[in-house]
Enzyme design. Structure first.
Site, PDB file in Angstrom:
ATOM      1  CD  GLU A 160      38.708 -18.832  34.642  1.00 30.24           C
ATOM      2  OE1 GLU A 160      38.527 -17.780  35.247  1.00 30.24           O
ATOM      3  OE2 GLU A 160      38.871 -18.885  33.411  1.00 30.24           O
ATOM      4  CB  CYS A 175      45.220 -13.400  37.528  1.00 33.30           C
ATOM      5  SG  CYS A 175      44.227 -14.684  36.768  1.00 33.30           S
ATOM      6  CG  ASP A 227      34.948 -17.061  36.193  1.00 32.49           C
ATOM      7  OD1 ASP A 227      33.736 -16.790  36.325  1.00 32.49           O
ATOM      8  OD2 ASP A 227      35.658 -16.577  35.301  1.00 32.49           O
ATOM      9  CG  HIS A 238      34.091  -9.594  33.435  1.00 30.70           C
ATOM     10  ND1 HIS A 238      33.390 -10.758  33.597  1.00 30.70           N
ATOM     11  CD2 HIS A 238      35.401  -9.927  33.479  1.00 30.70           C
ATOM     12  CE1 HIS A 238      34.247 -11.760  33.701  1.00 30.70           C
ATOM     13  NE2 HIS A 238      35.465 -11.286  33.630  1.00 30.70           N
TER      14      HIS A 238
HETATM   15  C1  PEP Z   1      38.834 -14.828  37.323  1.00 31.69           C
HETATM   16  O1  PEP Z   1      37.840 -15.498  36.992  1.00 31.69           O
HETATM   17  O2  PEP Z   1      39.242 -14.753  38.496  1.00 31.69           O
HETATM   18  C2  PEP Z   1      39.576 -14.069  36.314  1.00 31.69           C
HETATM   19  C3  PEP Z   1      40.704 -13.460  36.615  1.00 31.69           C
HETATM   20  O3  PEP Z   1      39.035 -13.952  35.073  1.00 31.69           O
HETATM   21  P1  PEP Z   1      37.783 -13.008  34.754  1.00 31.69           P
HETATM   22  O4  PEP Z   1      37.535 -12.165  35.970  1.00 31.69           O
HETATM   23  O5  PEP Z   1      38.128 -12.199  33.572  1.00 31.69           O
HETATM   24  O6  PEP Z   1      36.690 -13.985  34.495  1.00 31.69           O
HETATM   25 MG    MG Z   2      37.501 -15.898  34.911  1.00 30.87          MG
END
Ligand code: PEP
Ligand code: MG
Length: 599
Positions: free
Chosen positions: A447, A518, A471, A200
């Site tokens: 995910e 996403c 994920d 992140h």
């Molecule tokens: C993902 O896991 O692809 C996602 C968009 O959520 P995050 O990156 O915030 O875990």
């Molecule tokens: Mg995620």
């Protein structure tokens, strides 16, 4: 002497600046420039803080009980000596005077310089005095933070107004919450020792659209305060103390890149349509309501992922209440002017920690493996009052525009059931309180492989799904996405990952439910054609990536790729196969163009 460090390229572009080294424990110290006219006032702030600490230490010494060990008083003497030593306060004043750093930043910069000198000392006794120095600096920072010493007020100015050299931040590790503090701040780039490409921290760096390299292992040990550094965020290379020739080469590359981006920007408000006339939705990922403006400016037709957990960070443990959350969501919804806003319920845990984990504090602290622990919807369901509070805030924001709720990390049907119950209860509470709210669509993030494998059952309860590839890769391949030691195995091209994605898109399309991606793959042009071929028509990404992906879409024949998806994902090396398919397409277009008769 010039040298290079290699890490993972996580946010593209080139940054050239002086290194600011900050210990990971001091990233929360404010970093800003003071106006030239305020420099003397800032030095006065420092002086008053030093006097206050001297008084504190003096009082401690005076009030020390007679039976206290003599070493304690001697230790306070050492602290007083360090406090008045010119290498600390004198040099800190220099940072303020010459660089216009605020006092806290100047102190932590000087602490980094001195800490290194202590680390290099032969004598163990002297080496251990580093801890004393750190304690003295902590006291000074504490007094400055309290601001109760009658110090004069000073004002922050932008990096441009300061007229100083550009700066890049170098740290052992930066948490996503700390990264967020630097948004719109003084740093042009970031280098960290640890981290993975979809950690992140990397995601926030990308959302800031500034070059970053993570996992550069020894960077914070080898780079010194104030060294000139080039960060090549495309190659994952950091050049320390570059020669003037190298700097000039990178400056030229940066100018060329900026020109390319300016040209691409012209696509911003064109619709994203493939060569074979397939319309594609390009949405934005945001972390804060203020990001909605950048999303609109980049040509996003909505928000596909609002990572709401960032509203819960950097708050000294105070979580935002319902009204505060409502205001944040409403701001984003209104800024998007009728376009849909997909708000993901809080995805806390793993590499996104809260300072306070509420009733679960202990359970979280002792989580053996936080990525597999009480994260995302698991955490929300274990905090029902907090979860309903968030749902109420989102439902209220839905009275102001089109809102979709997205549930992270769902893996069990029981979680789906409990979520739907929580939503019904939140609506009931709003009815009882006679509060206005709007209708929302409910979606799940796919995910976890379990969710992808049982999609039809999930889709009976959800209006849409969004594939969180970051994920999905982590959980399919059992690779911690934030751990640079296994970063070489974190591979979005792995056939198992591609099959799960293809299967999810096909199933959702068959059942006529909206599906988007996403995760970071959506903003990576290397995957655009393949995802279009899989049938994906909705991509959500950092606003800065939208035009790049749009350019790819405009030149892709989605039906040609649809016929080739199977060939790519069943290949031993799908990445290579994808490149071969793309090259064949380019050759075909070139032949057609050559054989076409001139008009
Ligand atoms: C993902 O896991 O692809 C996602 C968009 O959520 P995050 O990156 O915030 O875990
Ligand atoms: Mg995620």
């Amino acid at each position: 002497m010039s040298f290079q460090l290699f890490g993972l390229p996580v946010s593209r572009g080139i940054a050239i600046g002086r290194a600011v080294l900050v210990a990971s424990s001091r990233l929360d110290v404010a970093h800003y420039y003071v106006a030239a006219t305020d420099v003397e006032a800032e030095i006065e702030r420092l002086r008053l803080a030093r006097d206050a600490v001297a008084r504190e230490l003096g009082t401690m010494q005076r009030d020390m009980p007679a039976e206290a060990p003599a070493e304690l008083s001697a230790l306070l003497d050492v602290h007083l000596m360090l406090l008045h030593d010119d290498t600390l306060t004198g040099a800190t004043k220099q940072w303020i005077r010459e660089r216009h750093y605020n006092a806290e930043w100047a102190l932590s910069a000087q602490l980094e310089v001195l800490a290194r000198q202590f680390d290099e000392m032969e004598d163990e006794y002297l080496r251990e005095r580093k801890a004393d120095l750190e304690q003295v600096v902590e006291r000074l920072l504490g007094v400055l933070a309290r601001g109760d010493d009658g110090a004069p007020a000073t004002h922050a100015v932008t990096p441009e107004q300061s007229g100083d050299d550009p700066l890049v931040l170098v740290a052992g590790d930066i948490s996503p919450a700390d990264m967020l503090r630097f948004k719109g701040g003084v740093f042009l780039g970031f280098v960290t020792d640890v981290g993975g490409t979809t950690s992140h921290t990397a995601i926030v760096a990308r959302s800031m659209d500034i070059p970053a390299v993570v996992g550069a292992r020894e960077a914070s040990r080898l780079i010194r305060q104030d060294d000139w550094v080039v960060i090549d965020g495309d190659a994952g290379v950091v050049i320390v103390d570059p020669s003037p020739g190298v700097i000039e080469e990178y400056r030229a590359a940066k100018r060329q890149r900026d020109r390319g981006r300016a040209a691409l920007a012209r696509l911003r408000h064109l619709p994203a349509v493939t060569v074979d006339d397939q319309r594609v939705q390009l949405l934005a990922n945001i972390e804060q309501p203020a990001d909605a403006t950048a999303a609109l400016a980049a040509g996003a037709v909505g928000v596909g992922l609002f990572r709401s957990e960032f509203l819960f960070m950097n708050r000294d443990g105070e979580l935002p209440g319902e009204d505060e959350q409502f205001e944040a969501y409403r701001t984003a919804v209104e800024a998007m002017r009728g376009r849909p806003v997909t708000i993901r319920t809080v995805d806390i845990g793993a590499d996104k920690e809260l300072e306070r984990m509420s009733a679960n504090e202990l359970r979280h602290e002792h989580a053996l493996n936080p990525a597999l622990g009480l994260r995302a919807i698991r955490w929300s369901l274990s905090e029902p009052a907090m979860f309903r509070q968030q749902l109420r805030a989102i439902l209220r924001a839905a009275a102001h525009g089109r809102v979709r709720i997205l549930i992270p990390m769902v893996a069990h049907l029981s979680e789906v059931r409990h979520t739907i119950e929580a939503l019904a209860r939140a609506r009931q509470q709003l009815d009882d309180a006679r509060r206005a709210y709007g209708s929302v669509e409910l979606g799940a993030m796919i995910e976890v492989p379990a969710a992808a494998l049982m999609l039809p059952a999930f889709l009976r309860h959800f209006d849409f799904v969004s594939i969180g590839t970051n994920d999905l890769i982590q959980y399919t391949l059992a690779i911690d996405r934030a751990d640079e030691a296994v970063a070489h195995l974190y591979n979005a091209w792995h056939p198992a990952v591609l099959q799960l994605i293809a299967q999810t898109i096909a199933c959702a399309n068959r059942l006529r439910k909206d599906v988007s991606v996403c995760g970071e793959m959506a903003g990576d042009p290397a995957f655009t054609e393949l995802l279009l071929g899989m049938g994906l028509r909705s991509f959500s990404m950092h606003p800065s990536q939208i035009v790049t992906i749009k350019e790819r879409i405009l030149s892709t024949d989605a039906s040609r790729w649809a016929a080739l998806v199977e060939r790519v994902i069943s290949a031993d090396d799908p990445e290579r196969e994808c490149q071969v398919v793309a090259a064949e397409g380019a050759a075909r277009v070139a032949t057609l163009a050559a054989s076409a008769s001139p008009v």
